[in-house]
Design an enzyme around this catalytic site. Structure first.
Site, PDB file in Angstrom:
ATOM      1  N   GLY A  15       5.704 -50.342 -71.411  1.00 28.17           N
ATOM      2  CA  GLY A  15       4.966 -49.818 -70.514  1.00 28.17           C
ATOM      3  C   GLY A  15       5.973 -48.057 -70.455  1.00 28.17           C
ATOM      4  N   LEU A  88      -3.312 -53.869 -76.493  1.00 31.34           N
ATOM      5  CA  LEU A  88      -2.962 -54.083 -78.515  1.00 31.34           C
ATOM      6  C   LEU A  88      -4.571 -54.750 -79.171  1.00 31.34           C
ATOM      7  CD1 LEU A  88      -0.098 -56.011 -79.119  1.00 31.34           C
ATOM      8  CD2 LEU A  88      -0.909 -53.478 -79.592  1.00 31.34           C
ATOM      9  N   LEU A  90      -9.055 -55.117 -78.994  1.00 33.33           N
ATOM     10  CA  LEU A  90     -10.080 -54.473 -79.254  1.00 33.33           C
ATOM     11  C   LEU A  90     -10.754 -53.936 -77.855  1.00 33.33           C
ATOM     12  CD1 LEU A  90     -10.948 -52.983 -81.381  1.00 33.33           C
ATOM     13  CD2 LEU A  90     -12.521 -54.782 -81.885  1.00 33.33           C
ATOM     14  N   ASN A 105      -7.540 -43.217 -75.434  1.00 32.31           N
ATOM     15  CA  ASN A 105      -6.048 -44.038 -76.551  1.00 32.31           C
ATOM     16  C   ASN A 105      -5.021 -43.372 -77.181  1.00 32.31           C
ATOM     17  OD1 ASN A 105      -4.616 -46.520 -76.970  1.00 32.31           O
ATOM     18  ND2 ASN A 105      -5.333 -46.863 -78.919  1.00 32.31           N
ATOM     19  N   HIS A 107      -2.150 -43.514 -80.417  1.00 30.07           N
ATOM     20  CA  HIS A 107      -1.835 -44.001 -81.415  1.00 30.07           C
ATOM     21  C   HIS A 107      -1.026 -43.746 -82.712  1.00 30.07           C
ATOM     22  CE1 HIS A 107      -2.339 -46.557 -84.817  1.00 30.07           C
ATOM     23  NE2 HIS A 107      -2.182 -45.959 -85.018  1.00 30.07           N
ATOM     24  N   ASP A 148      -9.539 -47.423 -84.095  1.00 32.65           N
ATOM     25  CA  ASP A 148      -8.840 -46.313 -83.685  1.00 32.65           C
ATOM     26  C   ASP A 148      -9.277 -45.508 -84.486  1.00 32.65           C
ATOM     27  OD1 ASP A 148      -5.882 -47.107 -82.334  1.00 32.65           O
ATOM     28  OD2 ASP A 148      -5.981 -48.533 -84.968  1.00 32.65           O
ATOM     29  N   GLU A 177       5.227 -39.000 -77.560  1.00 31.35           N
ATOM     30  CA  GLU A 177       3.256 -39.560 -76.766  1.00 31.35           C
ATOM     31  C   GLU A 177       4.075 -38.868 -75.563  1.00 31.35           C
ATOM     32  OE1 GLU A 177       2.961 -43.518 -77.648  1.00 31.35           O
ATOM     33  OE2 GLU A 177       3.611 -42.840 -79.884  1.00 31.35           O
TER      34      GLU A 177
HETATM   35  C1  GRF Z   1       3.188 -46.164 -78.772  1.00 28.13           C
HETATM   36  O1  GRF Z   1       3.922 -46.413 -79.565  1.00 28.13           O
HETATM   37  C2  GRF Z   1       1.883 -46.198 -78.528  1.00 28.13           C
HETATM   38  O2  GRF Z   1       1.470 -45.195 -79.246  1.00 28.13           O
HETATM   39  C3  GRF Z   1       0.812 -47.624 -78.431  1.00 28.13           C
HETATM   40  O3  GRF Z   1       1.690 -48.989 -77.862  1.00 28.13           O
HETATM   41  C4  GRF Z   1       3.164 -48.107 -77.974  1.00 28.13           C
HETATM   42  C5  GRF Z   1       3.198 -47.786 -77.088  1.00 28.13           C
HETATM   43  O4  GRF Z   1       4.719 -48.165 -76.350  1.00 28.13           O
HETATM   44  N1  GRF Z   1      -0.321 -47.625 -78.830  1.00 28.13           N
HETATM   45  P1  GRF Z   1       5.223 -48.035 -74.823  1.00 28.13           P
HETATM   46  O5  GRF Z   1       4.753 -49.508 -74.235  1.00 28.13           O
HETATM   47  O6  GRF Z   1       4.675 -47.216 -73.953  1.00 28.13           O
HETATM   48  O7  GRF Z   1       6.401 -48.028 -74.510  1.00 28.13           O
END
Ligand code: GRF
Length: 199
Positions: A15, A88, A90, A105, A107, A148, A177
């Site tokens: 998270g 994770l 779908l 989302n 990715h 995706d 991110e």
């Molecule tokens: C991230 O790398 C995101 O791109 C992917 O899952 C990961 C989540 O990481 N969908 P976190 O739980 O936010 O640390």
């Protein structure tokens, strides 16, 4: 007077993105995190939500794919926008229909490359490394019924050197991110709801 858009974060893991989003929207006039949904009872994200005083909901496969229970809860809490952050499973068609153009989302690769079923976590970065890519970075996209594949909203790029391990790549991408996801969510919400946020 602004009425804040109420969003729910869906997350399965540590998270770290969810934390950034919760922190960012504490100070936003546009939207607020009104619920955190997880499919793992020991997910770090649930603890982070509690620290922030945000309600949590634990789901199992049945409550996620059967429609009624989750939708009722989202409606009961007046949730208007969904954000996936390391979630994770779908997303089922009923949810996409209930929130058209209102699910984002993130990715950890430059889609359309390195996406799809099974492409998550370290698998993504190992594939990027094995292919000898010179750059990677996160993709923020709308969610449809396929893994995706929804429309891309935003991508950020970082350089990969030949010495970078898959872990190094993961670190660089995750930093991007954290830097971009909250602000892009806010921008998309503003575009989606426009003047509806002003009442
Ligand atoms: C991230 O790398 C995101 O791109 C992917 O899952 C990961 C989540 O990481 N969908 P976190 O739980 O936010 O640390």
């Amino acid at each position: 007077m602004m009425t804040k858009i109420r969003m729910a974060i869906f997350a399965s893991g540590g998270g770290s993105n969810a934390r950034k989003i919760m922190e960012y929207f504490k100070h936003s006039t546009v939207a607020e995190v009104a619920l955190v949904v997880s499919n793992k009872k020991d997910a770090g994200v649930l603890e982070i939500a509690r620290e922030h005083g945000i309600p949590t909901m634990l789901i199992d496969r049945k409550s996620f794919y059967d429609a009624t229970e989750l939708l009722e809860e989202l409606n009961r809490r007046h949730i208007q926008f969904l954000v996936l952050a390391g979630f994770l499973w779908l997303v089922p068609a009923y949810l996409v229909k209930a929130f058209p153009g209102k699910i984002l989302n993130i990715h950890p690769a430059l889609l359309p490359k390195y996406g799809g079923k099974g492409m998550y976590g370290h698998h993504v970065h190992e594939a990027v490394k094995a292919a000898g890519e010179r750059e990677s970075g996160p993709t923020i996209h709308f969610v449809n019924e396929h893994y995706d594949e929804g429309d891309i909203v935003f991508q950020a790029r970082c350089e990969i050197t030949p010495n970078d391990s898959a872990e190094d790549i993961a670190r660089k991408v995750l930093a991007l991110e954290h830097a971009h996801y909250p602000g892009i969510i806010e921008r998309v919400i503003l575009t989606t709801f426009g003047s509806a946020t002003t009442s």
